[in-house]
Design a protein around this motif. Structure first.
Motif, mmCIF file in Angstrom:
data_model
loop_
_atom_site.group_PDB
_atom_site.id
_atom_site.type_symbol
_atom_site.label_atom_id
_atom_site.label_comp_id
_atom_site.label_asym_id
_atom_site.label_seq_id
_atom_site.Cartn_x
_atom_site.Cartn_y
_atom_site.Cartn_z
ATOM 1 N N LEU A 2 0.807 -1.200 0.000
ATOM 2 C CA LEU A 2 0.000 0.000 0.000
ATOM 3 C C LEU A 2 0.845 1.256 0.000
ATOM 4 O O LEU A 2 0.403 2.312 -0.450
ATOM 5 N N ASN A 3 2.064 1.186 0.530
ATOM 6 C CA ASN A 3 2.915 2.362 0.617
ATOM 7 C C ASN A 3 3.929 2.458 -0.509
ATOM 8 O O ASN A 3 4.767 3.364 -0.503
ATOM 9 N N GLU A 4 3.877 1.550 -1.467
ATOM 10 C CA GLU A 4 4.838 1.588 -2.561
ATOM 11 C C GLU A 4 4.584 2.799 -3.443
ATOM 12 O O GLU A 4 3.448 3.218 -3.658
ATOM 13 N N ARG A 5 5.683 3.323 -3.973
ATOM 14 C CA ARG A 5 5.602 4.500 -4.835
ATOM 15 C C ARG A 5 6.142 4.159 -6.221
ATOM 16 O O ARG A 5 7.278 3.720 -6.361
ATOM 17 N N PHE A 6 5.284 4.376 -7.212
ATOM 18 C CA PHE A 6 5.628 4.081 -8.601
ATOM 19 C C PHE A 6 5.680 5.397 -9.376
ATOM 20 O O PHE A 6 4.835 6.277 -9.182
ATOM 21 N N LEU A 7 6.654 5.500 -10.275
ATOM 22 C CA LEU A 7 6.857 6.753 -10.995
ATOM 23 C C LEU A 7 7.017 6.512 -12.488
ATOM 24 O O LEU A 7 7.843 5.705 -12.917
ATOM 25 N N ILE A 8 6.204 7.220 -13.280
ATOM 26 C CA ILE A 8 6.344 7.254 -14.736
ATOM 27 C C ILE A 8 7.071 8.547 -15.096
ATOM 28 O O ILE A 8 6.579 9.645 -14.797
ATOM 29 N N LEU A 9 8.232 8.436 -15.709
ATOM 30 C CA LEU A 9 8.979 9.602 -16.183
ATOM 31 C C LEU A 9 8.604 9.819 -17.644
ATOM 32 O O LEU A 9 9.092 9.120 -18.529
ATOM 33 N N ASN A 10 7.710 10.780 -17.892
ATOM 34 C CA ASN A 10 7.128 10.949 -19.220
ATOM 35 C C ASN A 10 7.588 12.232 -19.893
ATOM 36 O O ASN A 10 7.359 13.338 -19.395
#
Length: 280
Positions: A2-10
């Motif tokens: 639940l605390n994971e952070r995902f990032l799309i570098l667009n």
């Protein structure tokens, strides 16, 4: 989990000009970014398509375009007879306010479909839909219909903290969920301009990137930026060229790369959201 952070570098504006194409292609080749948004109506779109075909692992969405903001560098619609979408010279208007005022929603839809179909007929495999300058955010129902039709996720933040959050935000998110359309939780953007009274400087872009990374919230965040090489071509197009060059340099920066690692940020692509959507 639940605390994971995902990032799309667009990287936005792929296809806009040769200098932008070179920058985005380099960033993809070196693994410094995860996704890009392709403009289908610009003079250098065909070069961008050529680069994508040479590197099929590129994660590229469709940057639906109904505006042409620069004074001396213009583009217009792919469809014919788009009389409410163009100025007296046949180009898209320079600002979103004009689109909101004069554009027929049916013509917005028709032109958007033409741009997506052009991508598909060119052999591309788009991973999402987004919208140049927010020129379709007043017709979110059309955007959601297109996402449902082509089974693509949409750039619109579920958490409603984007500058383009709509007044009927909850209704939009509910409808997207009903249609099975994936949305990111958050959207952030690196600054186009230096703060008032300050000259453009790499440190401004770097501090913005650091602050964004350190403050990422759990869930999926898309970080949008506009990288380009600082060529005479780009300088002739836009006064934002210094910040665009800084945004090309930022994800090469060792301090930024180390920060992503130390913050345990998981880099993902729009393709991951698209695949999840199509498996639902």
């Amino acid at each position: 989990m639940l605390n994971e952070r995902f990032l799309i570098l667009n990287a936005d504006d792929f296809g806009m000009c040769h200098s932008t194409n070179e920058a985005i292609n380099t960033l993809f080749t070196e693994g410094a970014i995860t996704s890009a948004s392709l403009m289908m109506t610009c003079p250098w779109t065909l070069e961008a398509i050529h680069l994508i075909k040479k590197n099929p692992s590129m994660d590229v969405g469709i940057h639906l375009t109904h505006t042409s903001e620069w004074n001396v560098y213009k583009w217009g619609p792919l469809s014919s007879n788009m009389n409410t979408l163009v100025d007296k010279n046949g180009y898209f208007p320079a600002d979103t306010a004009t689109v909101l005022k004069q554009a027929d929603p049916d013509q917005l839809r028709e032109e958007a479909i033409a741009q997506i179909e052009f991508a598909l007929k060119s052999g591309l495999d788009p991973t999402n839909i987004d919208n140049h300058m927010g020129s379709m955010h007043h017709v979110m129902d059309i955007l959601l219909d297109l996402c449902e039709r082509y089974q693509l996720p949409l750039r619109y933040a579920k958490q409603g903290q984007s500058v383009r959050t709509q007044a009927n935000h909850e209704e939009i998110v509910t409808l997207a969920d009903k249609k099975g359309i994936q949305l990111p939780d958050h959207i952030e953007m690196l600054p186009f301009f230096a703060p008032e009274g300050k000259e453009p400087a790499y440190q401004i872009t770097k501090e913005a990137a650091i602050n964004c990374i350190r403050s990422l919230k759990p869930g999926v965040t898309e970080l949008v930026f506009h990288p380009s090489l600082d060529t005479s071509e780009l300088k002739g197009i836009t006064e934002t060229w210094p910040m665009r060059r800084f945004e090309f340099d930022i994800f090469w920066d060792e301090e930024i790369q180390e920060l992503l690692r130390s913050e345990n940020i998981q880099l993902i692509q729009w393709r991951d959201l698209r695949n999840r959507q199509r498996q639902m």
